[in-house]
Scaffold this motif. Structure first.
Motif, PDB file in Angstrom:
ATOM      1  N   ALA A  61     -27.117  73.654 -48.103  1.00 39.68           N
ATOM      2  CA  ALA A  61     -28.259  74.029 -47.848  1.00 39.68           C
ATOM      3  C   ALA A  61     -29.706  73.686 -48.109  1.00 39.68           C
ATOM      4  CB  ALA A  61     -28.218  75.631 -47.489  1.00 39.68           C
ATOM      5  N   ILE A  62     -30.298  73.891 -47.183  1.00 38.88           N
ATOM      6  CA  ILE A  62     -31.771  73.245 -47.171  1.00 38.88           C
ATOM      7  C   ILE A  62     -32.572  73.980 -46.735  1.00 38.88           C
ATOM      8  CG2 ILE A  62     -33.245  70.932 -47.712  1.00 38.88           C
ATOM      9  CD1 ILE A  62     -30.548  69.640 -47.795  1.00 38.88           C
ATOM     10  N   ILE A  63     -33.432  74.937 -47.425  1.00 37.79           N
ATOM     11  CA  ILE A  63     -34.109  75.846 -46.424  1.00 37.79           C
ATOM     12  C   ILE A  63     -35.381  75.674 -46.553  1.00 37.79           C
ATOM     13  CG2 ILE A  63     -34.123  78.414 -46.377  1.00 37.79           C
ATOM     14  CD1 ILE A  63     -31.816  79.381 -48.702  1.00 37.79           C
ATOM     15  N   TYR A  64     -35.627  76.163 -45.149  1.00 31.10           N
ATOM     16  CA  TYR A  64     -36.842  76.747 -44.701  1.00 31.10           C
ATOM     17  C   TYR A  64     -37.274  77.697 -44.564  1.00 31.10           C
ATOM     18  CZ  TYR A  64     -41.081  74.818 -42.086  1.00 31.10           C
ATOM     19  OH  TYR A  64     -42.354  74.246 -41.722  1.00 31.10           O
TER      20      TYR A  64
ATOM     21  N   THR B  81     -46.353  78.495 -35.189  1.00 35.97           N
ATOM     22  CA  THR B  81     -46.795  78.169 -33.772  1.00 35.97           C
ATOM     23  C   THR B  81     -48.632  78.924 -33.566  1.00 35.97           C
ATOM     24  OG1 THR B  81     -45.312  78.988 -32.715  1.00 35.97           O
ATOM     25  CG2 THR B  81     -44.895  77.593 -33.686  1.00 35.97           C
ATOM     26  N   GLN B  82     -49.681  78.174 -32.858  1.00 41.19           N
ATOM     27  CA  GLN B  82     -50.343  79.234 -32.930  1.00 41.19           C
ATOM     28  C   GLN B  82     -50.304  79.786 -31.827  1.00 41.19           C
ATOM     29  OE1 GLN B  82     -53.403  78.892 -32.581  1.00 41.19           O
ATOM     30  NE2 GLN B  82     -52.584  77.218 -34.848  1.00 41.19           N
ATOM     31  N   GLN B  83     -49.243  80.151 -30.812  1.00 39.65           N
ATOM     32  CA  GLN B  83     -48.627  81.248 -29.799  1.00 39.65           C
ATOM     33  C   GLN B  83     -48.291  82.483 -30.475  1.00 39.65           C
ATOM     34  OE1 GLN B  83     -47.900  78.191 -29.471  1.00 39.65           O
ATOM     35  NE2 GLN B  83     -47.488  77.047 -27.635  1.00 39.65           N
TER      36      GLN B  83
ATOM     37  N   LEU C 137     -38.612  73.027 -33.567  1.00 38.33           N
ATOM     38  CA  LEU C 137     -36.792  72.830 -34.525  1.00 38.33           C
ATOM     39  C   LEU C 137     -36.427  71.307 -34.467  1.00 38.33           C
ATOM     40  CD1 LEU C 137     -34.589  75.634 -32.553  1.00 38.33           C
ATOM     41  CD2 LEU C 137     -35.690  75.679 -34.942  1.00 38.33           C
ATOM     42  N   ASP C 138     -37.423  70.191 -33.495  1.00 35.71           N
ATOM     43  CA  ASP C 138     -36.491  69.002 -33.704  1.00 35.71           C
ATOM     44  C   ASP C 138     -37.437  68.145 -35.067  1.00 35.71           C
ATOM     45  OD1 ASP C 138     -34.481  68.959 -31.348  1.00 35.71           O
ATOM     46  OD2 ASP C 138     -37.022  68.444 -30.199  1.00 35.71           O
ATOM     47  N   HIS C 139     -38.682  68.834 -35.451  1.00 34.91           N
ATOM     48  CA  HIS C 139     -39.190  68.379 -36.196  1.00 34.91           C
ATOM     49  C   HIS C 139     -38.476  69.018 -37.970  1.00 34.91           C
ATOM     50  CE1 HIS C 139     -42.425  67.906 -39.289  1.00 34.91           C
ATOM     51  NE2 HIS C 139     -42.453  69.282 -39.407  1.00 34.91           N
ATOM     52  N   LEU C 140     -38.413  70.363 -37.748  1.00 39.23           N
ATOM     53  CA  LEU C 140     -37.180  70.406 -39.389  1.00 39.23           C
ATOM     54  C   LEU C 140     -36.066  69.387 -39.461  1.00 39.23           C
ATOM     55  CD1 LEU C 140     -37.242  74.566 -39.261  1.00 39.23           C
ATOM     56  CD2 LEU C 140     -39.122  72.707 -39.992  1.00 39.23           C
ATOM     57  N   VAL C 141     -34.888  69.641 -38.511  1.00 41.71           N
ATOM     58  CA  VAL C 141     -33.976  69.030 -37.817  1.00 41.71           C
ATOM     59  C   VAL C 141     -33.887  67.491 -38.507  1.00 41.71           C
ATOM     60  CG1 VAL C 141     -32.284  66.994 -36.563  1.00 41.71           C
ATOM     61  CG2 VAL C 141     -33.185  70.313 -36.443  1.00 41.71           C
ATOM     62  N   MET C 142     -35.642  66.737 -38.272  1.00 38.75           N
ATOM     63  CA  MET C 142     -35.740  65.217 -38.338  1.00 38.75           C
ATOM     64  C   MET C 142     -36.217  65.338 -39.681  1.00 38.75           C
ATOM     65  SD  MET C 142     -39.584  63.287 -37.041  1.00 38.75           S
ATOM     66  CE  MET C 142     -40.029  64.590 -38.052  1.00 38.75           C
ATOM     67  N   LEU C 143     -36.994  65.950 -40.300  1.00 37.08           N
ATOM     68  CA  LEU C 143     -36.960  66.550 -41.922  1.00 37.08           C
ATOM     69  C   LEU C 143     -35.843  66.376 -42.562  1.00 37.08           C
ATOM     70  CD1 LEU C 143     -39.278  67.025 -43.592  1.00 37.08           C
ATOM     71  CD2 LEU C 143     -39.010  69.681 -43.687  1.00 37.08           C
TER      72      LEU C 143
ATOM     73  N   ALA D 238     -32.492  83.545 -27.803  1.00 38.35           N
ATOM     74  CA  ALA D 238     -32.327  82.143 -27.989  1.00 38.35           C
ATOM     75  C   ALA D 238     -33.063  81.312 -28.983  1.00 38.35           C
ATOM     76  CB  ALA D 238     -33.825  82.063 -26.642  1.00 38.35           C
ATOM     77  N   PHE D 239     -33.544  81.949 -29.914  1.00 40.18           N
ATOM     78  CA  PHE D 239     -34.075  81.243 -30.851  1.00 40.18           C
ATOM     79  C   PHE D 239     -33.089  80.148 -32.210  1.00 40.18           C
ATOM     80  CE2 PHE D 239     -35.291  80.545 -35.640  1.00 40.18           C
ATOM     81  CZ  PHE D 239     -36.660  79.586 -35.481  1.00 40.18           C
ATOM     82  N   VAL D 240     -32.854  81.514 -31.850  1.00 46.29           N
ATOM     83  CA  VAL D 240     -30.762  81.356 -33.012  1.00 46.29           C
ATOM     84  C   VAL D 240     -30.221  80.305 -31.859  1.00 46.29           C
ATOM     85  CG1 VAL D 240     -29.121  82.171 -34.033  1.00 46.29           C
ATOM     86  CG2 VAL D 240     -31.783  83.578 -33.871  1.00 46.29           C
ATOM     87  N   ASP D 241     -29.735  80.687 -31.035  1.00 45.19           N
ATOM     88  CA  ASP D 241     -28.925  79.979 -29.981  1.00 45.19           C
ATOM     89  C   ASP D 241     -29.418  78.348 -30.548  1.00 45.19           C
ATOM     90  OD1 ASP D 241     -26.725  79.987 -28.495  1.00 45.19           O
ATOM     91  OD2 ASP D 241     -27.940  79.129 -26.694  1.00 45.19           O
ATOM     92  N   ALA D 242     -30.566  78.049 -29.799  1.00 43.40           N
ATOM     93  CA  ALA D 242     -31.467  76.830 -30.122  1.00 43.40           C
ATOM     94  C   ALA D 242     -31.170  75.591 -31.438  1.00 43.40           C
ATOM     95  CB  ALA D 242     -32.576  76.901 -29.521  1.00 43.40           C
ATOM     96  N   ALA D 243     -31.032  76.936 -32.642  1.00 49.55           N
ATOM     97  CA  ALA D 243     -31.525  76.628 -34.058  1.00 49.55           C
ATOM     98  C   ALA D 243     -29.615  75.516 -34.407  1.00 49.55           C
ATOM     99  CB  ALA D 243     -31.908  77.380 -34.588  1.00 49.55           C
ATOM    100  N   HIS D 244     -28.810  76.656 -34.047  1.00 54.71           N
ATOM    101  CA  HIS D 244     -27.070  76.074 -33.581  1.00 54.71           C
ATOM    102  C   HIS D 244     -27.239  75.062 -33.245  1.00 54.71           C
ATOM    103  CE1 HIS D 244     -26.048  81.003 -34.921  1.00 54.71           C
ATOM    104  NE2 HIS D 244     -27.329  80.396 -36.135  1.00 54.71           N
ATOM    105  N   GLU D 245     -27.509  75.146 -31.647  1.00 55.05           N
ATOM    106  CA  GLU D 245     -27.403  73.866 -31.681  1.00 55.05           C
ATOM    107  C   GLU D 245     -27.736  72.563 -31.900  1.00 55.05           C
ATOM    108  OE1 GLU D 245     -28.157  71.901 -27.122  1.00 55.05           O
ATOM    109  OE2 GLU D 245     -29.778  73.627 -27.269  1.00 55.05           O
ATOM    110  N   ARG D 246     -28.444  72.422 -32.482  1.00 52.10           N
ATOM    111  CA  ARG D 246     -29.618  71.553 -33.450  1.00 52.10           C
ATOM    112  C   ARG D 246     -28.591  71.529 -35.234  1.00 52.10           C
ATOM    113  NH1 ARG D 246     -32.599  73.343 -29.883  1.00 52.10           N
ATOM    114  NH2 ARG D 246     -33.939  71.733 -28.959  1.00 52.10           N
ATOM    115  N   GLY D 247     -27.650  72.617 -35.281  1.00 50.13           N
ATOM    116  CA  GLY D 247     -27.032  72.727 -36.499  1.00 50.13           C
ATOM    117  C   GLY D 247     -27.495  73.148 -38.139  1.00 50.13           C
ATOM    118  N   LEU D 248     -28.774  74.066 -37.205  1.00 51.85           N
ATOM    119  CA  LEU D 248     -29.281  74.427 -38.407  1.00 51.85           C
ATOM    120  C   LEU D 248     -28.568  75.693 -38.124  1.00 51.85           C
ATOM    121  CD1 LEU D 248     -33.284  73.560 -37.417  1.00 51.85           C
ATOM    122  CD2 LEU D 248     -31.793  72.699 -38.990  1.00 51.85           C
TER     123      LEU D 248
END
Length: 609
Positions: free
Chosen positions: A118-121, A129-131, A141-147, A188-198
């Motif tokens: 775990a490296i938590i954000y 986000t602005q929205q 999420l890809d930014h967090l993966v890259m980080l 959808a957010f959780v699912d997308a995070a899991h897809e990226r290993g988060l």
């Protein structure tokens, strides 16, 4: 990873439960002799069946997902369902019947990740986000993966009054905040995070309810005068009717990790959960949540200012008995005080320089800085011995929502301390055997503040602002004439205050911020290569610390692989001489180090060859 589409639905004891051709409505209302159901668009009120145990229920044919409803009390008062799955028009309006099976999950093979990875954000959906929505957050999420992040911790999303809030004033335990999107958007957010290993953890609040939109007191004994809290009467975990209240909270915890597939929970301020039952509610929550998810890596985190070791104990197999880890405020306070020189408010316990370094060594090596000793600030004993816990039982950080937001202007540490000091702190906490946590935007030294914000009814705005000013008198700025006056605090009820906290993603294109991002990525890469592989098998009683000077320490850990990890740290503007010989292979150097000397704001990590 190969994904297949699946659906998830948690069978609810409370609220509206969709059946094949009908919907069952159920509410615990022992204060009411009768309850009626009002369906939007229907003139006729339907009588719920009242049982002697306080439950009222009815099953209505033809009611489908999307139907809006309210309950009508004997006095004619109309209320939303206190256990609603969704409030599309905020907490005082209609509740919606939700079909959780409508969302197609693609993470059937996801089992989570070991805690050591775990490296938590930490992030706030409304300002990430602005929205300010879950759907918009997916794009980041890809930014967090890259980080190099491996886990996201989302600040509370239980539906609250109004347009904006930190989230700790939630009124509906089961309904995600409508301003952030629908339940499907959360999934959808959780699912997308899991897809990226988060992994994704959710911050939950079981110590109080928000002051607006909580209708449970109208129908049930949700509170008790046996206990009090900073928000009024305590939640009824041990008085008459407590069995159903306990089940309500347990159900909420299971609901989020089951139906929304969160990988764990962070429980807010558990020291304010009062329970004199034979079995404390915290013990039951942990046991039931884990039992409901036996084949996953599931992580439970607490915030506990009492520093109670009992909730963090391990089995003989090194697994958590109850909770996985605790936020370590002591590490934050000590590192912050070293970098800023602040010694009032939160940091009054560490005013004495000689004692501060001793406390720093203890907190970095053993977890708690105070382990049953008197804290000067409040003059009371705090903490239990934590030396027997592994370092991974603690989450360390130099910024979080509280420590930034509980300042007059919500300033981040990069505005309070010089660059060398902050980079030294990052080199300490990101490589500690404790689990690191970043606060959103920290990785590029965001200049956006994160002030406290809370939308309230117009007639309460003056009271909230006054209360905020009073609360700030316990912060480090109140007693320091060089700091802003608490009366100058930004108004938390203004939408402009909320808007000011939205992350400035465009600044990533500026070289200054890009340099900070590179600094964080470098340290996280080192953590993944040198620290994380050595965490499995790490035990308690494995650390030792030495005081090298007024602000300099040497910490040693016997890691899970048997190697010795060492930290040489000088958190001062002056060089530190008399440093013991450096042992082992250099893993990272921040600043300057030569034989017997550590330069100003210098941090050296080594590992045994």
């Amino acid at each position: 990873m190969t994904f297949q589409t699946i659906v998830r639905s948690h069978k609810m004891r409370f609220g509206a439960e969709l059946r094949e051709n009908s919907t069952r409505f159920k509410i615990w209302a022992p204060k009411c002799k009768s309850i009626q159901l009002k369906l939007k668009g229907k003139r006729t009120l339907l009588d719920l069946e009242a049982r002697k145990d306080g439950w009222h229920k009815i099953e209505v044919e033809g009611v489908k997902a999307g139907a809006l409803y309210k309950y009508v009390l004997p006095d004619g008062m109309e209320i939303p369902d206190p256990t609603s799955r969704f409030q599309p028009e905020d907490v005082h309006s209609w509740s919606e019947v939700v079909d959780p099976r409508k969302f197609d999950w693609t993470d059937a093979e996801w089992r989570g990740r070991p805690w050591e990875e775990a490296i938590i954000y930490e992030l706030h959906i409304g300002t990430f986000t602005q929205q300010g929505t879950f759907r918009a957050a997916i794009a980041k999420l890809d930014h967090l993966v890259m980080l190099g992040i491996t886990a996201i911790q989302v600040m509370p999303i239980a539906d609250f009054y109004g347009r904006f809030n930190w989230g700790y004033d939630g009124a509906m335990l089961f309904a995600p905040e409508s301003a952030y999107g629908r339940p499907e958007d959360v999934k959808a957010f959780v699912d997308a995070a899991h897809e990226r290993g988060l992994m994704v953890f959710l911050d939950v609040v079981f110590n109080h309810f928000g002051p607006h939109g909580n209708y449970l007191p109208s129908v049930s004994p949700i509170f008790t005068n046996r206990h009090s809290s900073p928000w009024g009467a305590g939640i009824n975990y041990d008085d008459k009717g407590a069995d159903v209240v306990r089940e309500l909270v347990i159900e909420a915890a299971i609901y989020w990790v089951t139906e929304f597939h969160f990988d764990g929970l962070r429980l807010d301020a558990v020291h304010e959960i009062q329970d004199d039952s034979t079995t404390h509610i915290l013990e039951i929550i942990a046991a039931r949540v884990r039992a409901a998810n036996p084949y996953r890596f599931l992580h439970l985190i607490v915030e506990n200012s009492k520093n109670q070791e009992r909730w963090l104990r391990r089995t003989s197999g090194r697994h958590p008995v109850h909770y996985t880890a605790q936020w370590n405020d002591d590490v934050h306070h000590l590192l912050h005080a070293a970098a800023t020189g602040e010694n009032t408010g939160y940091y009054a316990d560490f005013d004495n320089l000689e004692e501060r370094c001793e406390r720093l060594g203890k907190a970095l090596a053993e977890g708690f800085a105070y382990q049953g000793e008197i804290r000067p600030r409040k003059g009371e004993k705090v903490g239990e011995p934590s030396v027997g816990l592994p370092a991974t039982a603690f989450v360390s950080y130099i910024q979080d929502h509280d420590q930034i937001g509980n300042r007059v202007f919500g300033d981040r540490i990069t505005k309070l301390a010089n660059v060398d000091a902050v980079k030294a702190l990052t080199a300490v906490y990101l490589l500690l055997p404790q689990i690191p946590m970043l606060f959103m935007g920290e990785e590029w030294a965001s200049t956006q503040p994160f002030p406290f914000f809370s939308d309230v009814p117009p007639d309460l705005r003056d009271a909230v602002l006054g209360g905020r000013q009073e609360e700030l008198k316990n912060t480090p700025e109140h007693d320091d004439p060089s700091k802003p006056n608490v009366e100058d605090t930004v108004d938390p009820t203004l939408v402009s205050t909320f808007e000011s906290a939205k992350l400035d993603w465009k600044n990533l294109s500026k070289q200054e911020h890009a340099d900070w991002l590179w600094h964080y990525r470098q340290l996280i890469d080192i953590r993944k290569m040198e620290i994380i592989p050595r965490l499995p098998g790490l035990e308690g009683f494995s650390a030792h610390y030495e005081i090298l000077g007024m602000k300099a320490v040497l910490i040693s850990w016997r890691m899970g692989d048997g190697k010795m990890l060492r930290l040489y740290a000088n958190l001062d503007n002056d060089s530190q001489s008399g440093v013991p010989p450096v042992i082992g292979r250099r893993v990272h150097l921040q600043g300057f180090a030569e034989e017997g000397v550590l330069g100003p704001w210098s941090v050296l990590w080594t590992v045994e060859i």
